[in-house]
Design an enzyme around this catalytic site. Structure first.
Site, PDB file in Angstrom:
ATOM      1  CD  GLN A  25      46.252 -17.021  15.645  1.00 32.10           C
ATOM      2  OE1 GLN A  25      45.654 -16.340  16.448  1.00 32.10           O
ATOM      3  NE2 GLN A  25      47.578 -16.988  15.511  1.00 32.10           N
ATOM      4  CG  HIS A  26      48.113 -21.847  16.984  1.00 27.35           C
ATOM      5  ND1 HIS A  26      49.189 -20.990  16.858  1.00 27.35           N
ATOM      6  CD2 HIS A  26      47.313 -21.300  17.925  1.00 27.35           C
ATOM      7  CE1 HIS A  26      49.038 -19.973  17.691  1.00 27.35           C
ATOM      8  NE2 HIS A  26      47.916 -20.124  18.341  1.00 27.35           N
ATOM      9  CG  ASP A  79      41.048 -17.563  15.233  1.00 27.10           C
ATOM     10  OD1 ASP A  79      42.209 -17.157  15.452  1.00 27.10           O
ATOM     11  OD2 ASP A  79      40.558 -18.536  15.858  1.00 27.10           O
TER      12      ASP A  79
END
Length: 471
Positions: A74-75, A226
C-alpha cells in the site's frame, strides 16, 4: 466458464521485499504452482525492478492462465511524466522522509479531525499524499514534470494492460486523497499537498470490474492493496478480525460502515469487496521477537521454550516494544522500554515472555481500537510469519481474550489477488467461495483464569503506556 476443463487464475503479491505469484484453480482456490523473485532492499526503487521481478517470478508459470490479479504494497508513490516515463524512483510506504510533511498537512487542513472527516484517516509518513508534499518541497523541478501519480499495484496493472491507468477503492483509500465514505478522490487535498498541481489519477474500478486484457488476451482484474487482498483470501466476515504478524503488524476487519479516527490509530480504509476495512498498524511485530532472541543469544525455537517456561505476566516485567518507533502520529520517535525490573525476575524466561506479551499487547491495543470503530470481535484470525511461533500461539488467546484461529500458512495476499481475478472472470455478484479458506488450527478459547490474566497483562501495558508516553 466451461465446467469440463480446469480454469486457472494467477495472483500476484508485489510486496516490499519480493514478488510472489500463486496460480490457482479458479473454482476451488487450490494452488497449482507458484513462483517468487526478490526486490531490492530499499525504501525507494525504480518500478522497473518490480516488472523485472514479476517477469522472473512468472517465467513459465502463466501457461493456461485465464486471469491475473495484482495486489501491491500500500501507499507508495509512482510518478509518471507526459510520456508515461517514471520521473523519479518510487518512494515506498516505509520511507519516512515525509514525516514532517505529514505533520504540516495535518495542521494546514485544520487538524486530525478534519482529515478523519475528509478521508477517514490522519496522514502519516507512509501515505502517498505526504510523499507528494515532500517531493513538491524538496524536488520542485521533478514535481513540475509529474503528469500522473500511481500506486505500486496500479503501475504493475498498467504495465500488463496498457491504456489509461486504473485502481480500486481499497488501495486508493491509503493515498490520503481518496474518500472511502464518499467513494471519490479529493483532488482539493491533492492540490494542497502538491503545490497547487493536480496530476491525473487512475480511474477507480468496482471490486469485480476488469482492468482489461494483456496482449495475449489474459483478463486482468482491478487489483488492490496487500491488506485488502489478505482479507479477501481469508474470506473475513462479520466478527472476524485479522491480526497479521509480519515485520510490522496489522489489525483489521471488514465493516459495512466507514471509520474516521481522529487519533490516527485506526486508518479508515476501504476493502476489496465494496465495504470498508478499518485498520490499525504497528511497526513492531515479528522483529520484536528476533531482536529479543538476538539479545538473549538464542534462536527463535529457544525463545519459544523460554517464553513458555515463564508464567503469564512475566513476573512483573513489562516491555513496551517500540523498537522502531511507531506509525501513529502519537509515537513516531518512541523507543522501547522495559519496566518492572527486580533482581528476582531478571531471567531469560521472563524477558522472553515479556517480549511475546509486549508484541501481542501492541496488537491488542489495535484490536480495541478497531472495536471502538464498529468492528465486532468474535474471533481473531492470526496470520503472518510470527503466527507459527509456539509461544505466540499459546499467549495470543490470553492477551486477546477471544478465540484465536491460525489459518494454514499461505501467501494470503497473492491468494486474495487470485480470488479477485477469479471473481472478475466469473462476472458474479460475489467472489467465488473457495474450498479450504477456513481450514485452520483453532486454538482453545482462553479459560477463565487465562482471561483474567490477560486482563491484568493488558491493564499493565496500558498503565505503562500512560506513564512513559502519556497515552
Amino acid at each position: 466458464m466451461n465446467s469440463e476443463r480446469e480454469v486457472l487464475v494467477a495472483g500476484v503479491d508485489s510486496s516490499t521485499q519480493s514478488t510472489k505469484v500463486m496460480v490457482c484453480d479458479a473454482r476451488t482456490g487450490a494452488v497449482v504452482r507458484s513462483g517468487r523473485a526478490e526486490h531490492p532492499d530499499t525504501t525507494e526503487v525504480d518500478p522497473a525492478e518490480w516488472w523485472s521481478a514479476f517477469t522472473s517470478a512468472t517465467d513459465g508459470l502463466l501457461d493456461g492462465v485465464s486471469a491475473i490479479g495484482v495486489a501491491g504494497q500500500q501507499h507508495g508513490m509512482v510518478t509518471l511524466d507526459d510520456a508515461g516515463e517514471v520521473v523519479r524512483p518510487a518512494l515506498l510506504w516505509n520511507d519516512t522522509r515525509s514525516g514532517k510533511a505529514a505533520a504540516d498537512l495535518t495542521t494546514e487542513l485544520g487538524g486530525p479531525h478534519a482529515w478523519a472527516e475528509a478521508v477517514g484517516s490522519v496522514p502519516v509518513a507512509s501515505f502517498t499524499i505526504t510523499k507528494l508534499r515532500w517531493m513538491a518541497e524538496h524536488e520542485p523541478e521533478l514535481a513540475d514534470r509529474v503528469a500522473r501519480v500511481l500506486l505500486p499495484h496500479d503501475w504493475l496493472t498498467w504495465r500488463l494492460v496498457g491504456g489509461d491507468p486504473v485502481t480500486d477503492r481499497g488501495d486508493a483509500s491509503g493515498t490520503g486523497y481518496f474518500s472511502p465514505a464518499g467513494n471519490a478522490y479529493r483532488t482539493d487535498l491533492l492540490a494542497k499537498a502538491f503545490g497547487g498541481r493536480t496530476p491525473e489519477l487512475p480511474t477507480v474500478l468496482g471490486p469485480a470490474q476488469p482492468a482489461g486484457h494483456t496482449p495475449d488476451g489474459v483478463l486482468v482484474s482491478a487489483g488492490t492493496g496487500d491488506n485488502m487482498a489478505a482479507a479477501l483470501a481469508l474470506e473475513a466476515g462479520e466478527g472476524d478480525v485479522v491480526v497479521s504478524l509480519g515485520t510490522s503488524g496489522t489489525v483489521f476487519g471488514v465493516s459495512e460502515t466507514p471509520a474516521a479516527d481522529a487519533t490516527g490509530t485506526v486508518a479508515g480504509f476501504a476493502d476489496a469487496t465494496g465495504r470498508f476495512l478499518p485498520l490499525a498498524c504497528t511497526l513492531n511485530a515479528a522483529r520484536v521477537l528476533t531482536a529479543t532472541a538476538r539479545l538473549l543469544d538464542v534462536d527463535l525455537a529457544e525463545l519459544d521454550r523460554l517464553a513458555l517456561a515463564a508464567a503469564p505476566g512475566a513476573d512483573g516485567l513489562t516491555l513496551l516494544p517500540y523498537l522502531d518507533g511507531e506509525r501513529t502520529p502519537n509515537l513516531p520517535e518512541a523507543a522501547g522500554t522495559l519496566l518492572g525490573l527486580r533482581r528476582t525476575n531478571m531471567t531469560p524466561e521472563n524477558l522472553a515472555r515479556a517480549a511475546v506479551e509486549g508484541m501481542l499487547c501492541g496488537l491488542a491495543a489495535g484490536l480495541e481500537a478497531v472495536r471502538e470503530h464498529g468492528i465486532t470481535v468474535r474471533r481473531v484470525l492470526l496470520t503472518g510469519g510470527a503466527a507459527q511461533s509456539a509461544s505466540v500461539r499459546a499467549v495470543a488467546p490470553i492477551v486477546f481474550g477471544v478465540p484465536v484461529v491460525v489459518p494454514e500458512p499461505a501467501e494470503h495476499v497473492a491468494l486474495g489477488a487470485a480470488r479477485q481475478a477469479a471473481w472478475a472472470l466469473a462476472e458474479t455478484p460475489e467472489p467465488p467461495a473457495w474450498e479450504g479458506a477456513d481450514q485452520a488450527l483453532r486454538l482453545d478459547e482462553p479459560s477463565a483464569a487465562e482471561a483474567e490474566a490477560g486482563q491484568r497483562i493488558r491493564a499493565e501495558h496500558r498503565s505503562a503506556r500512560a506513564r512513559v508516553h502519556d497515552l
